[in-house]
Design an enzyme around this catalytic site. Structure first.
Site, PDB file in Angstrom:
ATOM      1  N   LYS A 132      29.359  21.566  63.015  1.00  0.00           N
ATOM      2  CA  LYS A 132      28.916  20.650  64.069  1.00  0.00           C
ATOM      3  C   LYS A 132      27.796  21.291  64.881  1.00  0.00           C
ATOM      4  CE  LYS A 132      33.608  18.767  64.474  1.00  0.00           C
ATOM      5  NZ  LYS A 132      34.326  19.760  63.643  1.00  0.00           N
ATOM      6  N   LYS A 155      35.690  21.569  54.322  1.00  0.00           N
ATOM      7  CA  LYS A 155      35.335  20.405  55.131  1.00  0.00           C
ATOM      8  C   LYS A 155      34.829  19.270  54.249  1.00  0.00           C
ATOM      9  CE  LYS A 155      34.232  23.295  59.121  1.00  0.00           C
ATOM     10  NZ  LYS A 155      33.248  23.645  60.162  1.00  0.00           N
TER      11      LYS A 155
END
Length: 795
Positions: A475, A216
């Site tokens: 998240k 990521k």
């Protein structure tokens, strides 16, 4: 460099007469200085109503100029895309309906040259979209800064009123997603010469579980459009419903995360990456009217287990979610209709039913409730039915509280709150209920079990200046940590970096190039902000993001439009008068046409005095000049000292997962941060069974050497025929060294074992212990030799 200088050096030739006149607006803010009686620096004249009216008139004309150019160019790009779409459709139709080759060798099939021309045309449109996005971003930053400078220097607050004008002329709100989807489809057809890869458009959406290695990255908003355009040249945009016109709602993804608000088991498990750590969430695609809800469970597996982390999910109707999560609806009833229809194999249904039972048991047994919602718009890039390389970019990421704690009923007895949908940026929510993430999140997903290396362009992309690696970003973890600051004391390692600007210098050329453009040139330079203020990303409020507001027909607006048109005509006349009759470029055109260099300087704050202020003070002379010169030299010494100190204290960072890092060729850097008071920062530590065995082997090694030193002491004490004081002292000393070494090894072993169990990022290597041990052994050998030589009367 300053923003004004950056604006001048980032000019794109086509737009060079339409940028905000930043230097002119800044000059208007400088009022005359009244002379001082004592020879010192005088005071500035007070900012008057006439000054304010003149500045506002000029500012609105600049806004009209930028907005007009943006709309004209956006419409032009739309028409060019439509024309290219017609041409591609015609070429593909000829390819599908081509007849046999005639005796003369003629055929209706399109030639390679036609495809090449279409590809060049689409590449040129892609470059236009990129340039327009850069133009918009740089002008929006310019308006932000000039308004901030105005309010600071004059004391008059223009920001709220100007935000209203921006609503009427929202030149910065277009994200070009619809154009990108169309360009991706056309470019994929042309790139594959009319034979795009076919397959399931869901590309894994129907799979119950799949295994991927994921890395990521954070992407600054300034680089989002450029990144999308680069990726679509290699992978098509994944469209789930190809027969439907693109709608912004199609890219919306919302997830509801569950946890126990008393123990936070799922949060800490995912944060610490313990074996078997789970995350339970309910996800849907599109708006709140979507009937299909996916119940998902993500399970983390350590590499030493031989298994891979996996995400498993099953679908159910929204009307059944409350009953299922409360235990009123059992899993067999959920899949009863699927069994009757017989559309799915019994084995798949049985796996989904088992998953539903396990999730329901966990929720009821451990008291999991909704705590956090994540919302974002996702642009996915992937070949249909080929998940070996999948890249997704999540923008407008927002986390929202879903709990009913602190006396407020947010979701009530429902499984999700209903006062919001996909109406980003959720302006109706109080600030304590929402966390708007400042960056986009790029995920590069690889199915490594196929044994294939990632393409070279992927390696180049993730090593470019466009992305910032943030391994293991989540998240769910970020949303929980930020929305519950009084309940969460263990923070993820990336939290202290949220206040650090992630934009980086251009290390190598990587970006959008027009057809026929050299490798060391680009459509434009990269732009960066000169002040890292927290409010810069949302300078004019979230309400200004609404692009549906249009100009009113008031007399004032019409007057501004006419004045703007006159200004544009005058500028065009000046441009034509300044240009020579030949092909020679003037100074500004030469700047715009200058190729990029590898060097890149992040410009400084405009609030500081620059060379222009120094020259002005030089002309005045006297004490104002000497004071300005002194400040200028002091700043130079300060900056050079800061750079020198940064070089001295620079440290290498912890790296991400070794397997992924080696495959992608990515390195990660780290800064040293201090946790907030009462909080701890969790640093991910890789722990495998062999780590325990390594600590045990190290302890056994120390134990072995301790025995050797003790044996030497016993030998000196018991096997000396004529025991004297010297041999007795040496034997006693080595006995103490052996005991101290044994105790030291036990203490080190217990300390390391405890740190491994708690997954602490401590210093596991020993810098002094082995050296001291070797020194003791060397001294023992020397003393033993000396005693032997003395016994034989050699010395």
């Amino acid at each position: 460099m300053k923003f004004g200088e950056q604006l001048r050096t980032s000019v794109i030739r086509e737009y060079q007469w339409y940028y905000i006149d930043y230097d002119g607006l800044k000059a208007q803010l400088k009022t005359d200085t009244s002379p001082s009686t004592d020879g010192g620096k005088g005071k500035r004249v007070e900012w008057t109503t006439e000054n304010e009216e003149e500045f506002i008139t000029t500012l609105y004309l600049e806004l009209e100029k930028v907005h007009t150019k943006q709309r004209v160019k956006a419409n032009e790009i739309g028409r060019r895309i439509a024309a290219s779409e017609r041409e591609v459709t015609e070429v593909v139709a000829r390819l599908d309906n081509q007849g046999p080759v005639t005796a003369e060798g003629h055929s209706d099939a399109p030639t390679e040259e036609e495809f090449m021309l279409l590809e060049e045309d689409l590449s040129d449109i892609i470059a236009d979209v990129h340039d327009l996005a850069k133009f918009v971003q740089l002008n929006y930053t310019g308006f932000q800064k000039i308004i901030k400078k105005h309010d600071k220097q004059t004391g008059w607050h223009l920001k709220p009123a100007f935000a209203t004008q921006l609503k009427a002329k929202p030149f910065f709100t277009d994200n070009y997603d619809a154009d990108i989807v169309k360009l991706s489809k056309l470019y994929d057809i042309v790139r594959t010469r009319g034979n795009p890869v076919k397959g399931d458009s869901a590309a894994g959406g129907s799979q119950a579980s799949f295994i991927r290695n994921t890395t990521k990255y954070w992407v600054h908003p300034d680089n989002i459009t450029e990144l999308k355009l680069i990726i679509l040249k290699h992978l098509p945009v994944l469209v789930f419903n190809a027969g439907k016109e693109f709608d912004k709602e199609d890219s919306a993804i919302t997830s509801i995360y569950y946890d126990n608000p008393e123990s936070w088991d799922l949060y800490e498990g995912r944060l610490k990456k313990t074996e078997g750590a789970e995350a339970i969430r309910l996800r849907w695609y599109g708006g709140m009217a979507t009937e299909t809800i996916f119940v998902e469970r993500k399970t983390h597996r350590e590499d030493w287990t031989g298994e891979k982390s996996v995400k498993a999910r099953f679908a159910m109707k929204e009307k059944n979610v409350n009953a299922y999560m409360k235990g009123e609806l059992l899993p067999p009833a959920i899949f009863e209709k699927a069994r009757k229809d017989g559309k799915k194999p019994e084995k798949v249904i049985a796996e989904d039913e088992r998953l539903a039972k396990e999730i329901q048991y966990s929720v009821l047994k451990k008291g999991y409730v909704p705590v956090c919602r994540s919302f974002y718009n996702r642009t996915a890039f992937q070949l249909p039915a080929d998940a070996r390389v999948r890249i997704s970019l999540d923008t407008e990421l927002t986390m929202v509280r879903e709990d009913n704690m602190d006396g407020r009923k947010r979701s009530g007895n429902n499984w999700r709150r209903m006062d919001i949908g996909i109406d980003w940026p959720f302006s109706q929510l109080p600030s304590e209920d929402v966390e708007r993430f400042p960056y986009a999140v790029l995920e590069v997903k690889l199915q490594t079990q196929s044994g294939q290396e990632p393409p070279g362009w992927v390696r180049e992309l993730i090593s470019s200046h466009l992305v910032e690696a943030v391994p293991k970003f989540s998240k769910f973890i970020h949303g929980t940590a930020t929305l519950f600051p009084t309940r969460i004391n263990l923070l993820p390692f990336w939290m202290p970096q949220m206040d650090v600007d992630i934009r980086k210098p251009v290390t190598h050329h990587f970006g959008i190039r027009r057809p026929g453009q050299s490798a060391n040139s680009s459509t434009s330079d990269d732009d960066q902000d000169d002040e890292s203020d927290d409010e810069d990303g949302h300078e004019f409020g979230h309400a200004s993001q609404d692009s549906t507001v249009r100009d009113d027909n008031s007399e004032e607006t019409v007057r501004h439009m006419l004045e703007a048109r006159n200004v544009l005509e005058q500028q065009d006349l000046r441009r034509r008068a300044q240009m020579s009759t030949g092909n020679t470029l003037d100074d500004e055109e030469q700047i715009a046409n200058r190729p990029l260099t590898d060097a890149y300087v992040i410009y400084e704050s405009d609030d500081e005095d620059g060379p222009n202020d120094l020259e002005e003070a030089r002309r005045v002379g006297g004490w104002p000049y000497y004071s300005s010169l002194l400040r200028h030299e002091a700043r130079a010494v300060r900056d050079n000292t800061a750079k020198f100190v940064k070089k001295l204290v620079a440290r290498p960072d912890i790296s991400m997962d070794n397997a992924i890092q080696n495959r992608l060729g990515q390195t990660v850097t780290e800064r040293m941060f201090k946790a907030p008071k009462g909080k701890k920062i969790h640093v991910p530590v890789r722990v495998e069974p062999k780590v325990y065995f390594a600590a045990e082997r190290t302890f056994l090694g120390w134990l072995e050497f301790s025995i050797y030193i003790g044996t030497i002491a016993v030998t000196l004490l018991n096997f000396d025929a004529k025991l004297n004081s010297m041999s007795f002292v040496a034997a006693g000393a080595f006995t103490l060294v052996a005991v101290a070494s044994l105790l030291y090894s036990v203490a080190i072993y217990l300390y390391r074992a405890q740190a491994i169990r708690e997954r602490k990022a401590v210093q596991y290597h020993d810098s002094w212990g082995p050296s001291v041990l070797c020194g003791c052994v060397f001294i023992a050998i020397l003393l033993n030799g000396w005693f032997e030589l003395k016994e034989r009367r050699i010395v």
